[in-house]
Design a protein around this motif. Structure first.
Motif, mmCIF file in Angstrom:
data_model
loop_
_atom_site.group_PDB
_atom_site.id
_atom_site.type_symbol
_atom_site.label_atom_id
_atom_site.label_comp_id
_atom_site.label_asym_id
_atom_site.label_seq_id
_atom_site.Cartn_x
_atom_site.Cartn_y
_atom_site.Cartn_z
ATOM 1 N N LEU A 185 1.082 4.284 2.684
ATOM 2 C CA LEU A 185 1.699 4.019 3.994
ATOM 3 C C LEU A 185 3.223 4.221 3.953
ATOM 4 C CD1 LEU A 185 0.212 3.115 6.607
ATOM 5 C CD2 LEU A 185 1.035 0.806 6.191
ATOM 6 N N SER B 142 -2.569 -15.636 13.043
ATOM 7 C CA SER B 142 -3.633 -15.702 14.042
ATOM 8 C C SER B 142 -4.647 -14.599 13.783
ATOM 9 C CB SER B 142 -3.056 -15.496 15.448
ATOM 10 O OG SER B 142 -4.100 -15.333 16.396
ATOM 11 N N ASP B 143 -5.852 -14.854 14.221
ATOM 12 C CA ASP B 143 -6.828 -13.777 14.279
ATOM 13 C C ASP B 143 -6.301 -12.710 15.242
ATOM 14 O OD1 ASP B 143 -10.010 -13.446 13.610
ATOM 15 O OD2 ASP B 143 -9.411 -12.377 15.431
ATOM 16 N N TYR B 144 -6.612 -11.479 14.940
ATOM 17 C CA TYR B 144 -6.129 -10.363 15.761
ATOM 18 C C TYR B 144 -6.614 -10.454 17.197
ATOM 19 C CZ TYR B 144 -5.653 -5.582 17.494
ATOM 20 O OH TYR B 144 -5.321 -4.484 18.245
ATOM 21 N N TYR C 68 -0.355 -7.830 6.814
ATOM 22 C CA TYR C 68 -0.495 -7.978 5.357
ATOM 23 C C TYR C 68 0.808 -8.571 4.808
ATOM 24 C CZ TYR C 68 -1.995 -6.777 0.564
ATOM 25 O OH TYR C 68 -2.352 -6.816 -0.766
ATOM 26 N N PHE D 17 -2.018 -6.716 11.856
ATOM 27 C CA PHE D 17 -2.644 -6.691 10.524
ATOM 28 C C PHE D 17 -1.536 -6.494 9.486
ATOM 29 C CE2 PHE D 17 -5.874 -5.263 13.532
ATOM 30 C CZ PHE D 17 -6.942 -6.088 13.216
ATOM 31 N N PHE E 59 0.863 -1.199 0.000
ATOM 32 C CA PHE E 59 0.000 0.000 0.000
ATOM 33 C C PHE E 59 0.888 1.233 0.000
ATOM 34 C CE2 PHE E 59 -3.025 -3.077 1.907
ATOM 35 C CZ PHE E 59 -4.061 -2.913 0.995
ATOM 36 N N ASP F 114 -0.905 -11.674 11.312
ATOM 37 C CA ASP F 114 -2.028 -11.556 10.366
ATOM 38 C C ASP F 114 -2.722 -12.916 10.333
ATOM 39 O OD1 ASP F 114 -2.514 -9.387 7.810
ATOM 40 O OD2 ASP F 114 -3.466 -11.350 7.591
ATOM 41 N N PHE F 115 -4.032 -12.940 10.016
ATOM 42 C CA PHE F 115 -4.678 -14.253 9.959
ATOM 43 C C PHE F 115 -4.579 -14.912 8.593
ATOM 44 C CE2 PHE F 115 -9.443 -12.650 9.581
ATOM 45 C CZ PHE F 115 -9.161 -12.126 8.313
ATOM 46 N N ALA F 116 -4.097 -14.187 7.582
ATOM 47 C CA ALA F 116 -4.067 -14.754 6.226
ATOM 48 C C ALA F 116 -2.677 -15.301 5.895
ATOM 49 C CB ALA F 116 -4.465 -13.680 5.218
ATOM 50 N N ASP G 39 -2.588 -1.139 11.920
ATOM 51 C CA ASP G 39 -3.181 -0.622 10.675
ATOM 52 C C ASP G 39 -4.226 -1.621 10.176
ATOM 53 O OD1 ASP G 39 -3.712 0.607 8.237
ATOM 54 O OD2 ASP G 39 -2.016 -0.358 7.249
ATOM 55 N N ASN H 13 -0.929 -13.842 2.841
ATOM 56 C CA ASN H 13 -0.290 -12.531 2.998
ATOM 57 C C ASN H 13 1.048 -12.660 3.725
ATOM 58 O OD1 ASN H 13 -2.498 -11.494 1.748
ATOM 59 N ND2 ASN H 13 -3.501 -10.765 3.613
HETATM 60 C C1 LIG Z 1 -5.494 -3.270 4.988
HETATM 61 S S1 LIG Z 1 -4.500 -4.686 5.242
HETATM 62 C C2 LIG Z 1 -3.393 -4.015 6.390
HETATM 63 C C3 LIG Z 1 -2.268 -3.302 5.693
HETATM 64 C C4 LIG Z 1 -0.963 -3.483 6.371
HETATM 65 N N1 LIG Z 1 -0.943 -2.943 7.705
HETATM 66 C C5 LIG Z 1 0.206 -2.970 5.560
HETATM 67 O O1 LIG Z 1 1.187 -2.546 6.164
HETATM 68 O O2 LIG Z 1 0.156 -2.999 4.352
HETATM 69 C C6 LIG Z 1 -5.535 -5.703 6.157
HETATM 70 C C7 LIG Z 1 -4.901 -6.981 6.672
HETATM 71 O O3 LIG Z 1 -5.627 -7.369 7.810
HETATM 72 C C8 LIG Z 1 -5.755 -8.772 7.824
HETATM 73 N N2 LIG Z 1 -6.907 -9.064 8.708
HETATM 74 C C9 LIG Z 1 -8.186 -8.701 8.552
HETATM 75 N N3 LIG Z 1 -8.928 -9.099 9.609
HETATM 76 C C10 LIG Z 1 -8.085 -9.728 10.458
HETATM 77 C C11 LIG Z 1 -8.252 -10.348 11.732
HETATM 78 N N4 LIG Z 1 -9.422 -10.406 12.345
HETATM 79 N N5 LIG Z 1 -7.165 -10.869 12.305
HETATM 80 C C12 LIG Z 1 -5.960 -10.830 11.716
HETATM 81 N N6 LIG Z 1 -5.736 -10.258 10.509
HETATM 82 C C13 LIG Z 1 -6.794 -9.709 9.885
HETATM 83 C C14 LIG Z 1 -5.896 -9.171 6.380
HETATM 84 O O4 LIG Z 1 -5.499 -10.499 6.178
HETATM 85 C C15 LIG Z 1 -4.957 -8.159 5.706
HETATM 86 O O5 LIG Z 1 -3.667 -8.690 5.552
#
Ligand SMILES: C[S@@+](CC[C@H](N)C(=O)[O-])C[C@H]1O[C@@H](n2cnc3c(N)ncnc32)[C@H](O)[C@@H]1O
Length: 338
Positions: free
Chosen positions: A138, A207-209, A160, A158, A135, A180-182, A246, A185
């Motif tokens: 940022l 992990s989930d946040y 990413y 988060f 992004f 991050d949970f994905a 973020d 990413n």
């Molecule tokens: C907008 S991006 C964040 C951008 C990031 N901070 C960066 O530096 O580019 C959103 C991220 O949040 C993660 N995400 C969304 N909900 C989440 C949750 N409940 N727990 C963990 N990660 C989550 C997504 O997988 C994604 O990678």
């Protein structure tokens, strides 16, 4: 209304000084045209190293306009950027017409490397997600992290593709944890680490946040009555010297809802508690309809209520490649010193 060509030329002229500065600091990833503020709402043109990524969010860009835009940018930069055009105007449409201009040349879709603040980042014109892998608005925040991480334990929430973590590692952090949970990413985050082999290795937590940050903050994790929580990785309570928060604008999971409009507090509170005394928390809100002044008040009040008053609060704006006529860019970033 100026034509697209006029608007683009004005945008490129306005960026001349910024681009010179970015090139000297080892950055070749930046926004060349920010349509919503520069005369073509819903159209963006971003440079990612050798690639030019054009995206349309409201309506598709006609073939001739696209080719003219590409040619003007190449001429302006004195380069031959590889064009990728992703139309995002109809849901997930991703134009897939038979015309090779819309398809992109194979070289443009290869795995490429872009540079920012002297670091290497994975660039992919198309991948399973919709958003580019870095992004660009940022960038200033990543630069701040790089300049202020020496000797610190850094938590990137988060994460990413872990750009913030990479900057912390490059800035001499003693420890970098990306969460991050994905997994997809984080996998790009690992690639970014591998693309910068001289840096110390980073840690990755999938992990989930909500359960992760609550455990780090020493808060209980409770399930809603009658609901069993899915598995989550167990973490010990601890604090970090620099925490970066973020979140996306909105996301729902079994553990809670990320909602930057209605409930920033439930994200912020545990993040503050996971920040060390005398530490720094950088928090972001990218929702355009949230006003900076209101959100900042909310953030400062939340810290005060937790008994963790903020000593200093600095606002960090995106760079001039994300101009904003009203001085209210959608991405708002606060640097809180405790
Ligand atoms: C907008 S991006 C964040 C951008 C990031 N901070 C960066 O530096 O580019 C959103 C991220 O949040 C993660 N995400 C969304 N909900 C989440 C949750 N409940 N727990 C963990 N990660 C989550 C997504 O997988 C994604 O990678």
């Amino acid at each position: 209304m100026p034509s697209l060509d006029q608007a683009l030329r004005a945008a490129l002229d306005a960026r001349q000084p910024l681009l010179a500065e970015l090139h000297t600091q080892g950055t070749d990833c930046y926004r060349l045209f920010h349509g919503s503020q520069e005369g073509a709402s819903g159209l963006t043109a971003d440079r990612y190293g050798a690639q030019l990524l054009v995206q349309s969010f409201h309506q598709p860009l006609e073939r001739d306009d696209l080719l003219a835009l590409h040619a003007t940018i190449n001429q302006h930069l004195g380069d031959e950027l590889l064009l990728v055009y992703n139309d995002r105007s109809q849901g997930n449409s991703r134009i897939d017409r038979s015309d090779p201009v819309y398809q992109a040349e194979p070289a443009a879709l290869d795995d490429l490397v872009g540079h920012e603040w002297g670091l290497n980042y994975r660039v992919r014109g198309r991948h399973p997600g919709q958003d580019p892998l870095l992004f660009l608005d940022l960038r200033n925040a990543r630069g701040w992290v790089k300049a202020h991480s020496a000797g610190r334990a850094v938590l990137n929430l988060f994460a990413y593709t872990c750009g913030v973590g990479l900057c912390a590692a490059a800035g001499g952090a003693r420890e970098v944890v990306n969460l991050d949970f994905a997994e997809g990413n984080l996998a790009v985050g690992r690639e970014n680490g591998a693309l910068n082999p001289t840096l110390p290795t980073m840690q990755f937590i999938q992990s989930d946040y909500f359960p992760a940050i609550r455990q780090l903050a020493g808060l209980p994790i409770t399930a809603r009555r009658g609901h069993k929580l899915p598995h989550y990785p167990r973490l010990a309570a601890r604090q970090f010297d620099l925490v970066f928060l973020d979140p996306p604008a909105w996301a729902k999971s079994a553990f809670g809802t990320v909602d930057l409009l209605r409930d920033y507090q439930s994200l912020l509170k545990p993040a503050i508690l996971a920040t060390a005394a005398n530490g720094t928390l950088i928090c972001c809100n990218n929702l355009a309809k949230v006003a900076l002044a209101d959100w900042r008040d909310q953030v400062l009040r939340c810290a005060e209520k937790l008994g963790r008053p903020v000593r200093d609060c600095q606002v960090l704006a995106p760079a001039a490649d994300f101009p904003s006529q009203d001085g209210q860019p959608p991405l708002k970033t606060l640097i809180l010193q405790f």
